[in-house]
Every structure is written in C-alpha cells, then in structure tokens.
Design a protein around this motif. Structure first.
Motif, PDB file in Angstrom:
ATOM      1  N   PHE A 242       0.815  -1.210   0.000  1.00 26.94           N
ATOM      2  CA  PHE A 242       0.000   0.000   0.000  1.00 26.94           C
ATOM      3  C   PHE A 242       0.852   1.265   0.000  1.00 26.94           C
ATOM      4  CE2 PHE A 242      -2.606   3.316   1.874  1.00 26.94           C
ATOM      5  CZ  PHE A 242      -3.720   3.235   1.053  1.00 26.94           C
ATOM      6  N   ASP A 243       2.085   1.151   0.529  1.00 27.25           N
ATOM      7  CA  ASP A 243       2.939   2.329   0.615  1.00 27.25           C
ATOM      8  C   ASP A 243       3.681   2.629  -0.676  1.00 27.25           C
ATOM      9  OD1 ASP A 243       2.335   3.008   3.174  1.00 27.25           O
ATOM     10  OD2 ASP A 243       3.765   1.561   4.014  1.00 27.25           O
ATOM     11  N   SER A 244       3.520   1.777  -1.668  1.00 27.60           N
ATOM     12  CA  SER A 244       4.324   1.988  -2.864  1.00 27.60           C
ATOM     13  C   SER A 244       3.875   3.238  -3.603  1.00 27.60           C
ATOM     14  CB  SER A 244       4.262   0.763  -3.764  1.00 27.60           C
ATOM     15  OG  SER A 244       2.923   0.480  -4.071  1.00 27.60           O
ATOM     16  N   LYS A 245       4.853   3.918  -4.178  1.00 28.29           N
ATOM     17  CA  LYS A 245       4.532   5.117  -4.949  1.00 28.29           C
ATOM     18  C   LYS A 245       5.588   5.330  -6.038  1.00 28.29           C
ATOM     19  CE  LYS A 245       6.628   8.471  -1.722  1.00 28.29           C
ATOM     20  NZ  LYS A 245       7.855   8.763  -2.374  1.00 28.29           N
ATOM     21  N   VAL A 246       5.197   6.134  -7.014  1.00 35.36           N
ATOM     22  CA  VAL A 246       6.109   6.417  -8.117  1.00 35.36           C
ATOM     23  C   VAL A 246       7.110   7.477  -7.697  1.00 35.36           C
ATOM     24  CG1 VAL A 246       6.246   7.427 -10.433  1.00 35.36           C
ATOM     25  CG2 VAL A 246       4.407   5.828  -9.859  1.00 35.36           C
ATOM     26  N   ALA A 247       8.405   7.265  -8.021  1.00 37.93           N
ATOM     27  CA  ALA A 247       9.413   8.256  -7.679  1.00 37.93           C
ATOM     28  C   ALA A 247      10.307   8.521  -8.875  1.00 37.93           C
ATOM     29  CB  ALA A 247      10.252   7.767  -6.498  1.00 37.93           C
ATOM     30  N   ALA A 248      10.644   9.794  -9.056  1.00 40.58           N
ATOM     31  CA  ALA A 248      11.592  10.156 -10.117  1.00 40.58           C
ATOM     32  C   ALA A 248      12.984  10.194  -9.513  1.00 40.58           C
ATOM     33  CB  ALA A 248      11.235  11.518 -10.703  1.00 40.58           C
ATOM     34  N   GLY A 249      13.949   9.609 -10.213  1.00 42.79           N
ATOM     35  CA  GLY A 249      15.342   9.609  -9.756  1.00 42.79           C
ATOM     36  C   GLY A 249      15.470   9.104  -8.338  1.00 42.79           C
ATOM     37  N   GLN A 250      16.269   9.789  -7.540  1.00 46.20           N
ATOM     38  CA  GLN A 250      16.430   9.408  -6.135  1.00 46.20           C
ATOM     39  C   GLN A 250      15.397  10.180  -5.318  1.00 46.20           C
ATOM     40  OE1 GLN A 250      18.975   7.207  -5.451  1.00 46.20           O
ATOM     41  NE2 GLN A 250      19.285   7.241  -7.670  1.00 46.20           N
ATOM     42  N   ASN A 251      14.126   9.986  -5.661  1.00 48.04           N
ATOM     43  CA  ASN A 251      13.070  10.720  -4.969  1.00 48.04           C
ATOM     44  C   ASN A 251      13.226  12.222  -5.099  1.00 48.04           C
ATOM     45  OD1 ASN A 251      10.705  10.068  -3.669  1.00 48.04           O
ATOM     46  ND2 ASN A 251      11.813   8.608  -2.354  1.00 48.04           N
ATOM     47  N   GLU A 252      13.573  12.655  -6.320  1.00 48.83           N
ATOM     48  CA  GLU A 252      13.793  14.083  -6.571  1.00 48.83           C
ATOM     49  C   GLU A 252      12.593  14.656  -7.307  1.00 48.83           C
ATOM     50  OE1 GLU A 252      18.050  14.221  -8.508  1.00 48.83           O
ATOM     51  OE2 GLU A 252      17.104  12.292  -8.710  1.00 48.83           O
ATOM     52  N   PRO A 253      12.520  15.975  -7.409  1.00 49.65           N
ATOM     53  CA  PRO A 253      11.541  16.553  -8.336  1.00 49.65           C
ATOM     54  C   PRO A 253      11.887  16.093  -9.756  1.00 49.65           C
ATOM     55  CG  PRO A 253      12.514  18.248  -6.927  1.00 49.65           C
ATOM     56  CD  PRO A 253      13.277  16.989  -6.683  1.00 49.65           C
ATOM     57  N   PHE A 254      10.884  15.999 -10.623  1.00 44.19           N
ATOM     58  CA  PHE A 254      11.125  15.540 -11.995  1.00 44.19           C
ATOM     59  C   PHE A 254      12.244  16.322 -12.669  1.00 44.19           C
ATOM     60  CE2 PHE A 254       8.286  12.330 -13.808  1.00 44.19           C
ATOM     61  CZ  PHE A 254       7.470  12.078 -12.715  1.00 44.19           C
ATOM     62  N   LEU A 255      12.211  17.644 -12.492  1.00 44.85           N
ATOM     63  CA  LEU A 255      13.155  18.479 -13.230  1.00 44.85           C
ATOM     64  C   LEU A 255      14.606  18.201 -12.825  1.00 44.85           C
ATOM     65  CD1 LEU A 255      13.148  20.715 -15.397  1.00 44.85           C
ATOM     66  CD2 LEU A 255      13.377  22.363 -13.552  1.00 44.85           C
ATOM     67  N   ASP A 256      14.808  17.813 -11.581  1.00 43.64           N
ATOM     68  CA  ASP A 256      16.181  17.570 -11.124  1.00 43.64           C
ATOM     69  C   ASP A 256      16.628  16.143 -11.369  1.00 43.64           C
ATOM     70  OD1 ASP A 256      15.957  20.109 -10.232  1.00 43.64           O
ATOM     71  OD2 ASP A 256      15.575  19.586  -8.131  1.00 43.64           O
ATOM     72  N   SER A 257      15.704  15.267 -11.728  1.00 44.96           N
ATOM     73  CA  SER A 257      16.065  13.865 -11.950  1.00 44.96           C
ATOM     74  C   SER A 257      16.659  13.714 -13.341  1.00 44.96           C
ATOM     75  CB  SER A 257      14.816  12.996 -11.834  1.00 44.96           C
ATOM     76  OG  SER A 257      14.010  13.196 -12.981  1.00 44.96           O
ATOM     77  N   GLU A 258      16.984  12.481 -13.731  1.00 45.36           N
ATOM     78  CA  GLU A 258      17.550  12.308 -15.077  1.00 45.36           C
ATOM     79  C   GLU A 258      16.465  12.309 -16.158  1.00 45.36           C
ATOM     80  OE1 GLU A 258      18.234   8.297 -13.001  1.00 45.36           O
ATOM     81  OE2 GLU A 258      17.658  10.327 -12.477  1.00 45.36           O
ATOM     82  N   CYS A 259      15.212  12.554 -15.760  1.00 48.16           N
ATOM     83  CA  CYS A 259      14.109  12.670 -16.709  1.00 48.16           C
ATOM     84  C   CYS A 259      14.457  13.640 -17.839  1.00 48.16           C
ATOM     85  CB  CYS A 259      12.868  13.184 -15.976  1.00 48.16           C
ATOM     86  SG  CYS A 259      11.577  13.779 -17.082  1.00 48.16           S
ATOM     87  N   VAL A 260      14.180  13.222 -19.087  1.00 49.73           N
ATOM     88  CA  VAL A 260      14.470  14.105 -20.221  1.00 49.73           C
ATOM     89  C   VAL A 260      13.192  14.695 -20.807  1.00 49.73           C
ATOM     90  CG1 VAL A 260      16.667  13.016 -20.798  1.00 49.73           C
ATOM     91  CG2 VAL A 260      14.543  12.117 -21.781  1.00 49.73           C
ATOM     92  N   SER A 261      12.109  14.550 -20.081  1.00 49.99           N
ATOM     93  CA  SER A 261      10.849  15.191 -20.444  1.00 49.99           C
ATOM     94  C   SER A 261      10.314  14.776 -21.809  1.00 49.99           C
ATOM     95  CB  SER A 261      11.006  16.722 -20.384  1.00 49.99           C
ATOM     96  OG  SER A 261       9.740  17.323 -20.389  1.00 49.99           O
ATOM     97  N   CYS A 262      10.479  13.493 -22.120  1.00 47.96           N
ATOM     98  CA  CYS A 262       9.966  13.015 -23.410  1.00 47.96           C
ATOM     99  C   CYS A 262       8.446  12.910 -23.392  1.00 47.96           C
ATOM    100  CB  CYS A 262      10.563  11.653 -23.741  1.00 47.96           C
ATOM    101  SG  CYS A 262       9.937  10.340 -22.681  1.00 47.96           S
ATOM    102  N   GLY A 263       7.880  12.757 -22.191  1.00 48.87           N
ATOM    103  CA  GLY A 263       6.429  12.692 -22.077  1.00 48.87           C
ATOM    104  C   GLY A 263       5.834  11.311 -22.268  1.00 48.87           C
ATOM    105  N   ALA A 264       6.664  10.291 -22.449  1.00 54.41           N
ATOM    106  CA  ALA A 264       6.120   8.944 -22.652  1.00 54.41           C
ATOM    107  C   ALA A 264       5.312   8.501 -21.441  1.00 54.41           C
ATOM    108  CB  ALA A 264       7.245   7.953 -22.927  1.00 54.41           C
TER     109      ALA A 264
END
Ligand code: SF4
Ligand code: SF4
Ligand code: SF4
Ligand code: FES
Lengths: 79, 957
Positions: free
Chosen positions: B195-217
């Motif tokens: 129940f505690d599972s959740k989606v996280a970007a990078g090391q639990n960072e904001p999307f913009l600071d993670s390695e996300c390249v904003s492709c939108g997929a």
C-alpha cells in the motif's frame, strides 16, 4: 584559415588535389580535380581561378596547376 | 474476420510479429491471431474489450492490476488476459457474474484510495480509471475514504510541461515501464511496497532535477490524471485532432495535433507514425509554444537601410518593393548579382518553389541551402560511392543490427526518438562502437552490453575509418562474394591496394588518432564479424575539412563487409533539420536540379526548361560561402532567404555580418526577427508547420504529410509568398494548393514519379525512390543494384587522410568542437521561445579538469575563448566527458557567438564548414567580448526598430 577570396580559391583547388593524391599519376589527379571543379564550381570561381593562374602570387600544387590550366583554357575557348 | 488495425484504439498489449496463426474461441466467437498474441489483444482485435488498467499496447504486459481477469476452459482460477498468450483451441470467457464481481472488488479498492473529484479533474472524460469504473459497473465503495491514503500527497510541478499529482496514482507502473521500455531513460521507479508503494523520479527528486528528459512517454502512458500535460490542465481536454509531422529534427515523428477550436492543446505522437511508432521527445511533444509567441512577425515590413526603423506595409507593397529592388539590381549589376537560400525547415513544396524562383525567375543557379553547412558531404560522398545521396535504411532497421557503429553522432540528444530505438536494440544485446572525441550519452545506456569507445582526436576521422577498413582487409574479413557481385572491380582493386598499405594500419595511425591500435583492431573485428553491422553518423563526420572523404570511407567500410542492401545494416546519415533531406532532394544546391540532376545534364535540363518555360543556366551557381565572398567583392548584391538564419548558423560570424551588411537588398522570410533579419531590408512573415500544408522528408527518405491546423498569423503560407514574389518579378506561378506543386515535382523528378498527396493519404508515408520500379517506395535501398554507372555496381573510393590545417599550437593550444543538446534546436529561435529554456538557457564551454586546473578555471567562471577568427565569452563547465586538450560548446544562443570563433576552413569537396575543429585558447575574463557588446547593442537597436514599426502603425490606425 585564409583571408582573401583569391587566396581561398587557390587553397581550395590545392585542397582538392591533396585529397585526391592517391588517384594515380599527376595527370590522373589533375583529371579528378578538373572534373570536380567543372561539376561544382561557379562561373565566378572558375574565373578567379584563371586570373590567379595567370597573374596571382599564390602557389599551386602541381596537379592543381595542370587542372587550373585546363579550366582556364576552356573558359578562354568559351569566351 | 480480422479487424483493421485502428491506431486510435488501445489493444492492451503490443502486436505479435509471428507469421504463424492460431485459432481460438473468445466468448463463443472464433478468432484467428498471430501466435504469441495475448488473450487481451486477441479479444480487442475482434472488438471484445476486456477491462484493463495496467496494460496498454505500447508496453509489455505486466499483470499487476488483475482487472483483466478471464476464465479459460480447463484452466484453474482467473488468469490475467494481458499476460496470457493465446493457445490453439483455447476457449475463453470474458464476461460472467464471477468475473464481474471480481473486477468490481478490484475497482472498489482502487477507488477507495482515489480522490473523487472527477468533475473538476483535468482528465475528466479522458481517464481510463473513470472508464473502467463505468465498465465494471462500480456503484459503491465500502471501504470509506478515511485512514491511510495518498489523497494528500503533494503535487510535483517542477517540470514546465507536466504535473505529477501523486494523490491520483493507482501505481499501475505504466509510467515506469514507459520510461524504461519506450524511452530507455529509467528515470522512474516504484518506491516502497504494498500500500505504501509510490512512483518516484530519480532518487526521490523533483522531476526536473532527476535524469528525466521530459519526453512525455510516461504522461502519455498514464491512465489517470496523475501525470498530466499542463496545457490540458489549463485548457481542458482537446476535442479534435489533425495528424501532422514534427518540424524539429530529421527523425520526422508523426503527431496528432490535438485541438480545441483553433487552439493547439497538446501534441500526441501518433502510433501509426512509421518513424516514431507513438514516441516523441521534449521538443516535438512540448515545445510548440513558439508558434503563438509574442515575437512572431505578424506583418510584412520594409526599410531602405538597416540603420532605419522598420515600416509595416501591406503584402502587395512589400512584395512590390522586393521585386523592384531585385529587378533594378539585376539591371545594373547583371543576372548573377542576386540569389537565394532555401530552407530545410520549410516543406518540400516550398523549397522546390524557392529554387524554381531562383533558376527560372532570377535566371541563375545561385541557390543554396543550409545543408551546405551540415550534410553536403553526405550528398557528395554517398553519390560517388553508392550512387544516391541518401541513407540506405529505415529507422526500424536498427532492430535487426547486431553491431552498431556510431561515428560523430549523438542520437540521444540530436535524434532522440531514434536514440531511444537504438537503446532498445542495445538493451537486447547488440554491440556498440562509438567513434567520437566525447563520451556521448549512448555509452551510458542503462543495461548496455558490449560497448567500445574510440575517443579519437577531432579531425582524424579519415585516419580512423581507414584503419578500421585496413584491419577488415588485411585480417581477411572482407565479404568477397558481395564485393565480386555488387561492386565495381576496378575501383575495388585500386582501393584495396591503397588500404592495405601499412600507413593505414591502426599502429601507424595511433599517433594521429590518439586511440590504441589494439582497441581499433578489436572494434574492426567486432564490426566485421557481426551478422548485421550498421553505421550511423552525423555532423561529427561531415563538418570537417575532410567530411566528404569520411563519408566515402564509411561507404567503403560497409561495402567491404557486405553490410548494404538488407535489414539491420547500411550507411545511415542522421540528418539534422526536419527537412534537410527534402531540401537537398528538391534541388536546393547550385549544381543540381531537383532529384540530384546536374545542371549540365542537357536531357534533364531540357525537361525542366520545357515545364518551366524558360532557358536554364548550365553552369553551377554560387554556394553560400561564395555568395558572401562575392557580396564583399561587390558583385553579389541581393538575396532572398527563406527560413534560415545564416547570420547565426554559419561559421566566422564577423565575415558573414560584413557580407550581409554589404548587400543592397536582403529579403528575409521568417517567423521571428532572427539574426539574419537584423541585416534585412524586407521582412516577410513566415508560417510555422502548424499553419500550412505540405510534406517533409526525414532521414529515412520518408515523405510525410504536414497538415494545417491553424491559419497563418499573417495570412499567407510560405509557398504563397514565393508565388507572389515570382509573379511580381514577371515569372508567372499559379498553384492553388501544395498538392499541385508535388504533382509538378513528381513529373520532373524520377525518384518521386509515383508520389502524390492522394497516395500519401492512402499509405500514410512513402519512402523514395517511389516510381514504377518501386511503386510502394523503397524502405531499404540498394537491395539488388546501385543507381551508379551502367552496371549498377558500387564504387569504392580512395580516401587519403589529409590533416586539417586548423591545428593546435602554442598560441591556440586547445581544440574546440561544437554540438547540440536535447532541449534546444539548432539556432534556438524556436526552442528559446519555449519553456525548454528550463534545461538550457545558455551555451557553456565544457573542458577537461586537467585543462581547467592549468588555467585556474572552475565551473561557473567566465571564459574568454579566442581563435584565429575571433573572440567570445562563455561560462565554464569542468567535465570528465571531454578529453584533455578538447573543449566543447553548443551554438543555440546567438549572444554566445560560438560561430564568431569558428573559421572559414571547409570540406574540400563541398565547402561544408569545419565546425568540429577550431584551435582556441581559453582564459578567465571578467566581461563580455567586443563582439558580444556590439551584438547586444545591435540587438537592442534592431528590436527598437521593430517595436517602432508596430507602435507607429498602431498610432496610424
Ligand atoms: S518524461 Fe520521459 S524521461 Fe521523463 S520520466 Fe517520463 S518517460 Fe521518463
Ligand atoms: S503515475 Fe500514472 S502511470 Fe504511473 S503508476 Fe501512477 S497512475 Fe500509473
Ligand atoms: S525526435 Fe525529432 S522529430 Fe521526433 S519529436 Fe523529437 S524533435 Fe520532433
Ligand atoms: S490489465 Fe491485465 S493485469 Fe492489469
């Protein structure tokens, strides 16, 4: 890096000759250079080339010189 | 009967490529589908729609939500239909009371942890959770909404284009899988368990600071409003859509432009797009805001001199002014004193018209295009060796490659959607060889197997490619059968004698390239022994004094190993701009009519003369650098530039500025007051790809439709402006739609003979050559013969290494090389006017820690960079990606003046500038360069001139 248009034209023909040095004999290289210039250079570039050959101080590679002479002769014939 | 594939439908799981068919029964209906198809997809193909949440057909099935449960005769329990493959004779039940109850129970659990704000939710009406709740007939939630839940989770709004609202997440992991499977970035994870599972970007960072390249997929894959485009949150869900083609890079992704009235709400990559299969990058999906930016030029403008304010005038007046000036100049200075530049951003039809205007109405061949400064060596080199100036494959072909050789290209930044596809193949186990001075991101592909980096010195590509070929030949890896049957014997013998010479051995060139001989030998063996080996290259190959030679060397390597003419192999130039292939095809070069037909070819010329009703010049015209030289000499005095920014993109900016300032009449047609327009006398408003009809041709020779979704801001599509100018010059042009221009192109260009808008409508896209010999187009070229010589045999070319004259010395001890990054596009005129600025708002200079330390430089310092051509100032970034002695920058921002330092050196065959090698020195400084100060002054003055015109005009009104 070169400066004047005249210098650059001679640099370019020499460059073409250098890049085709393995085409064979000097005359083979000159053939390559001549056909390249005929095919890709504008009338104005060919004219400057002929002028440089006749009166310029820039140094030509041997094969480039042969090719430049042929181009120059063709221009003269056309004129 | 099998249903037609409907690109708008989600079939739940990807298609199976098996040719073997299996027949089974679903809800009493007999269905026949390819082996390996899931039960869910088989049912969907027959319009039996099983509820689903964690499944979508762009991703492999995962089987986590269980809402898709079915019953299968003879099997226990209720298997998930998305993860269960079909079997012959299977009998499946998708609807009964037991399944209905099970699904309702599952849905009830989901909904108990979901905010019930459907009516005010941005996804209202476009939410799969909502749809499924309806589909399973959920009527009550017994668990209550209190207690431990995610309802108060914070929103992540760091990304400028989408919002992550964790309170709405159902933890289906579609986003996580999209990021890994489709995009290949692996930026997202599911954190925690149960129940505690959740989606996280990078090391639990904001999307913009993670390695996300904003492709939108992930946004596209999300079935709820958890990941949602900000434009949809702001404007509401779109109501209709039009399929069109991205106008950024040479991948040529297909998109659905989703609209609300005449407002573009979002761009959604089209599943049926053959170049992108439903994927996109940050530019194509999100960076369209420039189209409605306040800086758009909305009315034609003229002025007598570039020191004067602009005067807003009618279209008639502007076109009349331009035509009169062109005619007067020609009358005084001769037919050859004017010329023009076609655009690789505009459509094929527009490009064709501009070169036609120049050849037929100007009466000379002074036409050129920005391909001069990027892929002209590709045109030359491939034509000499393979007979056609284009890449040999489809993008999909890479999925059959066993060894991928990447030379001087950075696909994950410059061709992102193809970069993702390549990464997918690398994850599947293909080996990778990268020949590049920098450690490009492809080398850091997650789950990459066998990879080799050959970090050569800038300017030594020919030596490297020759060394690879030397190993192939001398170690006996040649494909003798292929060579004997497909290649010209004489040219091959000559080349073979050349390449076996010891001077090309990896040991002999080690001192030149700086790469260990053993590594080169290993790479050559790997390439030569792979079943299918392919070569991908980019501007790191072409933008050198020996660009054309390297292209020919690449063709030699592919020919020697028999890697041409089938899936998984080939020579693949990754072309930069959206329509650079098309602009070359359409006859933009001064020596070639459309379809690469030489102007001196009297048969071809006669056909054009007949169709165009004029006599055409049989001598090549001026190339861009020749135009500049001739302008400085006073012989070239006017220019029509459509959709190109030569003042920013061309090398040696100060030389270009001097040449542009020398013109009597510069006509610029563009969407913004770009750098070139600051030197213009006539400014004609351009239209964006959203505002016109036409076609673009991508790097796979794929002709894709561009469709108008909104009206041009100034009332005219770009082709209409060219038509008006031609008419004003007294050369009649009358087309009522770009399809008529395409019909003319098809009638004059043998490789386009069977292309028409009708057929494009029918097939979606077509790859040229498309004519009677290849009626359906040609996905893979040269399968049987080469379009060269009488015998159709490929020609090996002798490729001598000639070092560039641009060398480091004590005054300029470092080598500068230039490139691109993902979020900005070329000169940046479009992307700088979008939120992509969040990722890259200035060009910086990357240098190796060693070089930085020697000069006492830290990241963030201001650096003066000087070369033999000029000086500029950029901020420093110390980076291990560089080799010592090599520095790197991008040229997306005009004020950086990256091209103030690049020189006039160019490719010997095509004059493509040597952007990739400039000897420089760097030092710490405290203020901008002289050029930058002047630039800033002129920038402010020219914008003042523009604002002046607008306010003067509104005052009159
Ligand atoms: S936008 Fe693209 S890169 Fe970023 S998390 Fe989503 S899928 Fe991954
Ligand atoms: S963000 Fe969307 S796609 Fe990702 S797990 Fe949550 S609901 Fe699923
Ligand atoms: S990869 Fe290229 S064509 Fe595709 S969306 Fe990105 S910029 Fe556009
Ligand atoms: S859709 Fe099949 S388990 Fe989720």
């Amino acid at each position: 890096m070169f400066h004047t248009e005249e210098e650059s034209i001679v640099t370019m023909i020499n460059h073409i000759a250098q890049n085709n040095v393995s085409a064979g004999t000097e005359s083979d290289v000159a053939d390559m250079v001549e056909s390249h210039i005929t095919k890709f250079w504008s009338r104005r570039m060919k004219k400057i080339l002929a002028e440089q050959l006749a009166t310029g101080t820039e140094e030509f590679e041997p094969a480039a010189k042969v090719a430049a002479q042929r181009i120059s002769d063709k221009l003269a014939a056309k004129a | 009967m099998l249903q037609h594939f409907d690109p708008n439908k989600d079939y739940g799981t990807p298609a199976s490529l098996s040719e073997k068919l299996v027949t089974l029964e679903i809800d009493g209906v007999e269905v026949t589908v390819p082996e390996g198809t899931s039960v869910m997809r088989a049912a969907a193909m027959y319009d039996i729609n099983i509820p689903k949440l964690c499944a979508t057909d762009s991703l492999e099935a995962f089987g986590s939500c269980r809402i898709c449960a079915v019953q299968i005769e003879g099997r226990r329990g209720t298997p998930a239909s998305c993860t269960t493959p079909v079997d012959a004779g299977m009998k499946v039940t998708t609807q009964n009371d037991k399944l209905a109850k099970l699904r309702r129970n599952i849905m009830e659990l989901y909904i108990s942890d979901h905010p019930l704000d459907c009516l005010t939710c941005p996804a209202n009406g476009d939410c799969e959770l909502q749809d499924m709740a309806g589909a399973v007939g959920l009527r009550e939630v017994r668990y209550g909404f209190e207690g431990n839940n995610h309802l108060n989770a914070e929103k992540d709004q760091s990304n400028p284009y989408f919002t992550f609202d964790a309170s709405k997440c159902i933890v289906c992991s579609r986003c996580v899988r999209a990021c890994s499977e489709v995009q290949g970035t692996f930026a997202l994870t599911i954190d925690g368990r149960g129940f505690d599972s959740k989606v996280a970007a990078g090391q639990n960072e904001p999307f913009l600071d993670s390695e996300c390249v904003s492709c939108g997929a992930c946004v596209q894959a999300c079935p709820t409003a958890t990941l949602m485009e900000n434009s949809v949150i702001d404007m509401g869900t779109p109501e209709h859509s039009v399929t069109t083609t991205c106008a950024y890079c040479g991948v040529g992704c297909s998109f659905k432009a989703e609209m609300k009235g005449d407002k573009l709400v979002r761009m959604v990559p089209a599943k049926e797009g053959d170049a992108n299969h439903g994927h996109s990058c940050v530019k194509g999906r999100f960076a369209f805001g420039y189209a409605t930016h306040k800086d758009r030029i909305k009315a034609p403008m003229i002025r007598d001199s570039i020191d004067q304010p602009w005067q807003e005038v009618s279209w008639e007046e502007a076109i009349g002014f331009a035509a009169k000036r062109l005619k007067d100049i020609q009358a005084q200075y001769g037919r050859e004193s004017i010329g023009g530049i076609t655009s690789s951003r505009c459509t094929n039809e527009e490009t064709y018209l501009v070169q036609k205007l120049i050849r037929a109405a100007f009466g000379n061949n002074n036409t050129d295009t920005c391909a001069r400064v990027c892929h002209s060596p590709t045109g030359y080199g491939l034509k000499q060796t393979l007979g056609e100036s284009a890449g040999t494959q489809t993008f999909d072909s890479v999925m059959h490659s066993d060894c991928i050789l990447v030379i001087g290209a950075n696909p994950t930044d410059a061709h992102p959607v193809f970069g993702s596809l390549m990464r997918r193949r690398l994850r599947e186990g293909a080996s990778l060889i990268v020949t590049d001075p920098r450690e490009i991101d492809l080398l850091n592909t997650p789950h990459l197997g066998d990879a080799t980096h050959l970090p050569l010195r800038p300017g030594t590509n020919v030596a490297m490619v020759n060394a690879l070929a030397h190993v192939v030949v001398t170690e006996g890896y040649e494909d003798k059968e292929f060579i004997a049957s497909r290649c010209d014997t004489k040219a091959y013998a000559k080349w073979r004698e050349f390449i076996i010479d010891e001077r090309h051995a990896p040991e002999a060139v080690e001192a030149i390239t700086g790469v260990s001989a053993e590594k080169v030998r290993e790479a050559a063996r790997k390439f030569a022994t792979a079943k299918n080996a392919s070569i991908y290259y980019g501007l790191g190959v072409t933008e050198h004094s020996q660009g054309s030679t390297t292209v020919m060397g690449i063709a030699n390597l592919a020919l020697a190993t028999g890697n041409i003419g089938r899936e998984g192999v080939g020579v693949n130039p990754l072309r930069g701009q959206n329509n650079v292939q098309g602009s070359c095809d359409m006859g933009s070069f001064p020596h070639e009519l459309p379809g690469y037909q030489h102007v001196a070819d009297s048969v071809a010329r006669a056909r054009f003369e007949k169709a165009w009703g004029v006599e055409l010049d049989d001598e090549p015209g001026l190339r861009i650098p020749n135009m500049f030289d001739a302008a400085l000499a006073g012989e070239f005095r006017a220019m029509y530039v459509q959709g190109e920014d030569i003042a920013q993109s061309d090398p040696n900016t100060q030389h270009v500025e001097a040449a542009l300032s020398a013109l009597d009449c510069l006509i610029v047609q563009d969407i913004f007051l770009n750098e070139t327009a600051k030197y213009a006398h006539v400014l004609l408003p351009g239209s964006t790809f959203l505002e016109k009809n036409g076609t673009f041709t991508n790097a796979e020779r794929r002709i894709n439709r561009v469709r108008k979704v909104m009206a041009p801001v100034a009332g005219k599509e770009d082709w209409e402006v060219t038509v008006d100018l031609a008419n004003a010059l007294g050369y009649p042009m009358s087309y009522s739609h770009p399809s008529e221009i395409m019909d003319e192109i098809a009638s004059l260009t043998p490789s386009f003979a069977n292309v028409s808008y009708e057929r494009l409508e029918e097939h979606g896209s077509l790859q040229w050559p498309c004519n009677d010999a290849f009626p359906m187009g040609s996905p893979i070229m040269h399968t049987e013969s080469f379009p060269i010589g009488d015998e159709g045999k490929a020609k090996f070319a002798v490729t001598e290494f000639v070092p560039t004259t641009e060398r480091a010395n004590s005054r300029f001890p470092l080598l500068l090389t230039t490139g691109r990054i993902l979020s900005q596009y070329n000169v940046g005129a479009q992307t700088r006017r979008t939120d992509n600025q969040a990722w890259h708002d200035e060009d910086i200079l990357e240098l190796h820690p060693h070089d930085a330390e020697e000069r006492g430089i830290k990241t963030g310092d201001w650096l003066g960079i000087s070369s033999r051509a000029g000086q500029t100032v950029l901020r420093a970034k110390v980076s291990e990606r560089m080799q010592p002695g090599v520095v790197y920058t991008t040229f997306h921002h005009p004020g950086s003046g990256a091209n103030v330092i690049t020189t006039n050196n160019s490719d010997w065959a095509t004059n493509c500038p040597e952007y990739k090698v400039t000897a420089v020195q760097v030092e710490k400084v405290s203020q901008p360069s002289e050029w930058q100060k002047n630039f800033q002054d002129n920038h402010e003055r020219q914008y003042e001139f523009l604002r002046g015109s607008a306010s003067a005009n509104s005052a009159v009104k």
